[in-house]
Design a protein around this motif. Structure first.
Motif, PDB file in Angstrom:
ATOM      1  N   SER A  12      -1.599 -11.364 -16.658  1.00 22.55           N
ATOM      2  CA  SER A  12      -1.589 -12.887 -17.964  1.00 22.55           C
ATOM      3  C   SER A  12      -2.963 -12.636 -18.265  1.00 22.55           C
ATOM      4  O   SER A  12      -3.866 -11.990 -16.910  1.00 22.55           O
ATOM      5  CB  SER A  12      -1.348 -13.907 -17.625  1.00 22.55           C
ATOM      6  OG  SER A  12      -1.952 -14.782 -18.607  1.00 22.55           O
ATOM      7  N   GLY A  13      -3.622 -11.899 -19.493  1.00 20.20           N
ATOM      8  CA  GLY A  13      -4.156 -11.862 -19.826  1.00 20.20           C
ATOM      9  C   GLY A  13      -4.988  -9.957 -20.192  1.00 20.20           C
ATOM     10  O   GLY A  13      -6.013 -10.097 -20.825  1.00 20.20           O
ATOM     11  N   ILE A  14      -3.951  -9.011 -19.465  1.00 24.99           N
ATOM     12  CA  ILE A  14      -4.122  -7.966 -19.521  1.00 24.99           C
ATOM     13  C   ILE A  14      -3.217  -7.023 -20.482  1.00 24.99           C
ATOM     14  O   ILE A  14      -2.362  -7.606 -21.500  1.00 24.99           O
ATOM     15  CB  ILE A  14      -3.908  -7.245 -18.196  1.00 24.99           C
ATOM     16  CG1 ILE A  14      -2.771  -6.977 -17.423  1.00 24.99           C
ATOM     17  CG2 ILE A  14      -5.378  -7.453 -17.356  1.00 24.99           C
ATOM     18  CD1 ILE A  14      -2.502  -6.026 -17.354  1.00 24.99           C
ATOM     19  N   TYR A  15      -3.010  -6.072 -21.646  1.00 26.33           N
ATOM     20  CA  TYR A  15      -2.431  -5.016 -21.859  1.00 26.33           C
ATOM     21  C   TYR A  15      -1.264  -5.570 -21.610  1.00 26.33           C
ATOM     22  O   TYR A  15      -1.181  -4.828 -20.048  1.00 26.33           O
ATOM     23  CB  TYR A  15      -2.990  -4.149 -22.622  1.00 26.33           C
ATOM     24  CG  TYR A  15      -3.920  -4.367 -23.687  1.00 26.33           C
ATOM     25  CD1 TYR A  15      -4.174  -4.392 -25.086  1.00 26.33           C
ATOM     26  CD2 TYR A  15      -5.589  -4.455 -23.227  1.00 26.33           C
ATOM     27  CE1 TYR A  15      -4.888  -4.805 -25.710  1.00 26.33           C
ATOM     28  CE2 TYR A  15      -6.851  -4.500 -24.061  1.00 26.33           C
ATOM     29  CZ  TYR A  15      -6.178  -4.717 -25.118  1.00 26.33           C
ATOM     30  OH  TYR A  15      -7.344  -5.250 -26.151  1.00 26.33           O
ATOM     31  N   PHE A  16      -0.606  -5.241 -22.713  1.00 24.35           N
ATOM     32  CA  PHE A  16       0.786  -4.800 -21.490  1.00 24.35           C
ATOM     33  C   PHE A  16       0.829  -3.580 -21.333  1.00 24.35           C
ATOM     34  O   PHE A  16       0.606  -2.711 -21.891  1.00 24.35           O
ATOM     35  CB  PHE A  16       2.247  -4.820 -22.932  1.00 24.35           C
ATOM     36  CG  PHE A  16       3.352  -5.288 -22.268  1.00 24.35           C
ATOM     37  CD1 PHE A  16       3.882  -6.168 -22.093  1.00 24.35           C
ATOM     38  CD2 PHE A  16       4.202  -4.170 -22.337  1.00 24.35           C
ATOM     39  CE1 PHE A  16       5.506  -6.585 -22.036  1.00 24.35           C
ATOM     40  CE2 PHE A  16       5.682  -4.445 -21.693  1.00 24.35           C
ATOM     41  CZ  PHE A  16       6.031  -5.757 -21.545  1.00 24.35           C
ATOM     42  N   PRO A  17       1.698  -3.282 -19.930  1.00 27.49           N
ATOM     43  CA  PRO A  17       1.557  -1.975 -19.042  1.00 27.49           C
ATOM     44  C   PRO A  17       2.240  -0.975 -19.862  1.00 27.49           C
ATOM     45  O   PRO A  17       3.795  -0.944 -20.301  1.00 27.49           O
ATOM     46  CB  PRO A  17       2.036  -1.584 -17.603  1.00 27.49           C
ATOM     47  CG  PRO A  17       2.623  -3.968 -17.103  1.00 27.49           C
ATOM     48  CD  PRO A  17       2.579  -4.250 -18.930  1.00 27.49           C
ATOM     49  N   ILE A  18       1.473  -0.140 -20.477  1.00 26.84           N
ATOM     50  CA  ILE A  18       2.378   1.189 -20.912  1.00 26.84           C
ATOM     51  C   ILE A  18       3.514   2.153 -20.553  1.00 26.84           C
ATOM     52  O   ILE A  18       4.453   2.295 -20.977  1.00 26.84           O
ATOM     53  CB  ILE A  18       0.803   1.989 -21.646  1.00 26.84           C
ATOM     54  CG1 ILE A  18       1.116   3.117 -22.554  1.00 26.84           C
ATOM     55  CG2 ILE A  18       0.567   2.971 -20.601  1.00 26.84           C
ATOM     56  CD1 ILE A  18       1.654   2.156 -24.211  1.00 26.84           C
ATOM     57  N   ASP A  19       3.130   2.191 -18.869  1.00 29.17           N
ATOM     58  CA  ASP A  19       4.133   2.438 -18.188  1.00 29.17           C
ATOM     59  C   ASP A  19       5.370   1.797 -17.861  1.00 29.17           C
ATOM     60  O   ASP A  19       6.546   2.761 -17.726  1.00 29.17           O
ATOM     61  CB  ASP A  19       3.766   3.043 -16.578  1.00 29.17           C
ATOM     62  CG  ASP A  19       2.763   1.973 -16.261  1.00 29.17           C
ATOM     63  OD1 ASP A  19       2.745   0.463 -16.538  1.00 29.17           O
ATOM     64  OD2 ASP A  19       2.777   1.759 -14.992  1.00 29.17           O
ATOM     65  N   ASP A  44      11.965 -13.161 -22.640  1.00 25.39           N
ATOM     66  CA  ASP A  44      12.620 -13.338 -21.401  1.00 25.39           C
ATOM     67  C   ASP A  44      13.189 -12.384 -20.881  1.00 25.39           C
ATOM     68  O   ASP A  44      14.328 -11.217 -21.154  1.00 25.39           O
ATOM     69  CB  ASP A  44      14.426 -14.187 -22.117  1.00 25.39           C
ATOM     70  CG  ASP A  44      14.852 -14.637 -21.452  1.00 25.39           C
ATOM     71  OD1 ASP A  44      14.752 -14.660 -19.974  1.00 25.39           O
ATOM     72  OD2 ASP A  44      16.005 -15.519 -21.467  1.00 25.39           O
ATOM     73  N   VAL A  45      12.555 -11.776 -19.531  1.00 22.93           N
ATOM     74  CA  VAL A  45      12.926 -10.924 -18.607  1.00 22.93           C
ATOM     75  C   VAL A  45      13.925 -11.574 -17.219  1.00 22.93           C
ATOM     76  O   VAL A  45      13.840 -12.799 -17.369  1.00 22.93           O
ATOM     77  CB  VAL A  45      12.022 -10.639 -17.545  1.00 22.93           C
ATOM     78  CG1 VAL A  45      11.923  -9.825 -16.644  1.00 22.93           C
ATOM     79  CG2 VAL A  45      10.689  -9.743 -18.618  1.00 22.93           C
ATOM     80  N   TRP A  46      15.409 -11.162 -17.524  1.00 20.01           N
ATOM     81  CA  TRP A  46      16.267 -11.492 -16.352  1.00 20.01           C
ATOM     82  C   TRP A  46      16.906 -10.081 -15.525  1.00 20.01           C
ATOM     83  O   TRP A  46      16.770  -9.024 -16.006  1.00 20.01           O
ATOM     84  CB  TRP A  46      16.895 -12.041 -17.250  1.00 20.01           C
ATOM     85  CG  TRP A  46      17.936 -11.054 -18.400  1.00 20.01           C
ATOM     86  CD1 TRP A  46      17.752 -10.657 -19.387  1.00 20.01           C
ATOM     87  CD2 TRP A  46      19.308 -10.931 -18.306  1.00 20.01           C
ATOM     88  NE1 TRP A  46      18.407  -9.849 -19.942  1.00 20.01           N
ATOM     89  CE2 TRP A  46      20.142 -10.156 -19.525  1.00 20.01           C
ATOM     90  CE3 TRP A  46      20.361 -10.922 -17.198  1.00 20.01           C
ATOM     91  CZ2 TRP A  46      21.094  -9.398 -20.023  1.00 20.01           C
ATOM     92  CZ3 TRP A  46      21.698 -10.078 -17.642  1.00 20.01           C
ATOM     93  CH2 TRP A  46      21.663  -9.024 -18.717  1.00 20.01           C
ATOM     94  N   ILE A 111       6.134  -3.195 -12.023  1.00 14.77           N
ATOM     95  CA  ILE A 111       5.087  -2.771 -13.213  1.00 14.77           C
ATOM     96  C   ILE A 111       4.228  -4.091 -13.580  1.00 14.77           C
ATOM     97  O   ILE A 111       3.145  -3.764 -13.606  1.00 14.77           O
ATOM     98  CB  ILE A 111       6.139  -1.615 -14.373  1.00 14.77           C
ATOM     99  CG1 ILE A 111       5.661   0.068 -13.922  1.00 14.77           C
ATOM    100  CG2 ILE A 111       4.609  -1.683 -14.989  1.00 14.77           C
ATOM    101  CD1 ILE A 111       6.721   1.027 -14.830  1.00 14.77           C
ATOM    102  N   LEU A 112       5.833  -4.992 -14.196  1.00 17.27           N
ATOM    103  CA  LEU A 112       5.364  -6.017 -14.229  1.00 17.27           C
ATOM    104  C   LEU A 112       5.090  -7.022 -13.139  1.00 17.27           C
ATOM    105  O   LEU A 112       4.600  -8.487 -13.343  1.00 17.27           O
ATOM    106  CB  LEU A 112       6.122  -7.134 -15.236  1.00 17.27           C
ATOM    107  CG  LEU A 112       6.102  -5.805 -16.677  1.00 17.27           C
ATOM    108  CD1 LEU A 112       7.641  -6.463 -17.728  1.00 17.27           C
ATOM    109  CD2 LEU A 112       5.443  -5.957 -17.314  1.00 17.27           C
ATOM    110  N   ASN A 113       5.126  -6.982 -11.649  1.00 16.64           N
ATOM    111  CA  ASN A 113       4.539  -8.103 -10.637  1.00 16.64           C
ATOM    112  C   ASN A 113       5.960  -9.205 -11.210  1.00 16.64           C
ATOM    113  O   ASN A 113       5.264  -9.569 -10.001  1.00 16.64           O
ATOM    114  CB  ASN A 113       3.334  -7.567 -11.021  1.00 16.64           C
ATOM    115  CG  ASN A 113       2.207  -9.005  -9.239  1.00 16.64           C
ATOM    116  OD1 ASN A 113       3.450  -8.649  -8.403  1.00 16.64           O
ATOM    117  ND2 ASN A 113       1.337  -9.446  -9.270  1.00 16.64           N
ATOM    118  N   LEU A 114       7.162  -8.378 -11.067  1.00 22.69           N
ATOM    119  CA  LEU A 114       8.469  -9.633 -11.130  1.00 22.69           C
ATOM    120  C   LEU A 114       8.515 -10.256 -10.009  1.00 22.69           C
ATOM    121  O   LEU A 114       8.672  -9.213  -9.462  1.00 22.69           O
ATOM    122  CB  LEU A 114       8.874  -9.926 -12.159  1.00 22.69           C
ATOM    123  CG  LEU A 114       8.070  -9.357 -13.714  1.00 22.69           C
ATOM    124  CD1 LEU A 114       9.226  -9.072 -15.072  1.00 22.69           C
ATOM    125  CD2 LEU A 114       7.517 -10.778 -13.787  1.00 22.69           C
TER     126      LEU A 114
END
Length: 156
Positions: A12-19, A44-46, A111-114
């Protein structure tokens, strides 16, 4: 405590990961620049094994319809694949809805640390992640209320 765990993400607060790589339902890679194209994007990530994710699609679609006149906002669902997934079955969960359908590779969750699903991301026009967490749409809820978060991002 659960809300803190779900919303405690260091992206949260950083640029969306390019990878992070996205595909459409035909398997064509989607360029992040064309996806985010100077719009606020609610994602919505599912995963297919998440009943709560699938049951939440009508509410997410209702939000997309509510905001459809605002050309600065777009709604998308992003499927993180499981090894056992059948592509046709995964596609069938969202085919009747109007939001953008995206599919990722197996690396996307790391990558998104979900760690839990569903997760909702709000990516600003600046391509920064402004929110990761639960979707709270009830107007009587004040903690992480979607409309309030969106209003704040639009005013920034």
């Amino acid at each position: 405590y659960l809300l803190h765990f779900r919303n405690n993400n260091n992206l949260s607060g950083i640029y969306f990961p390019i990878d992070a790589v996205f595909y459409n339902d035909k398997g064509k890679m989607i360029n992040q620049d064309s996806l985010f194209k100077n719009k606020i994007t609610i994602i919505d990530v599912w995963v297919s094994s998440c009943g709560t994710c699938i049951k939440g699609f009508p509410v997410f679609n209702d939000l997309a319809i509510k905001y459809q006149k605002d050309k600065n906002i777009q709604f998308a669902v992003l499927n993180v694949p499981l090894i056992r997934d059948n592509k046709e079955r995964v596609v069938s969960y969202t085919e009747k809805f109007d939001f953008i359908k995206l599919y990722s590779n197996y690396k996307c969750d790391s990558i998104l640390n979900l760690k839990v699903y569903p997760q909702y991301l709000i990516v600003g026009k600046d391509k920064k992640i402004h929110y990761i967490g639960s979707l709270h749409v009830d107007k009587n809820l004040f903690y992480n209320n979607f409309d309030n978060i969106l209003k704040k991002i639009k005013n920034d």
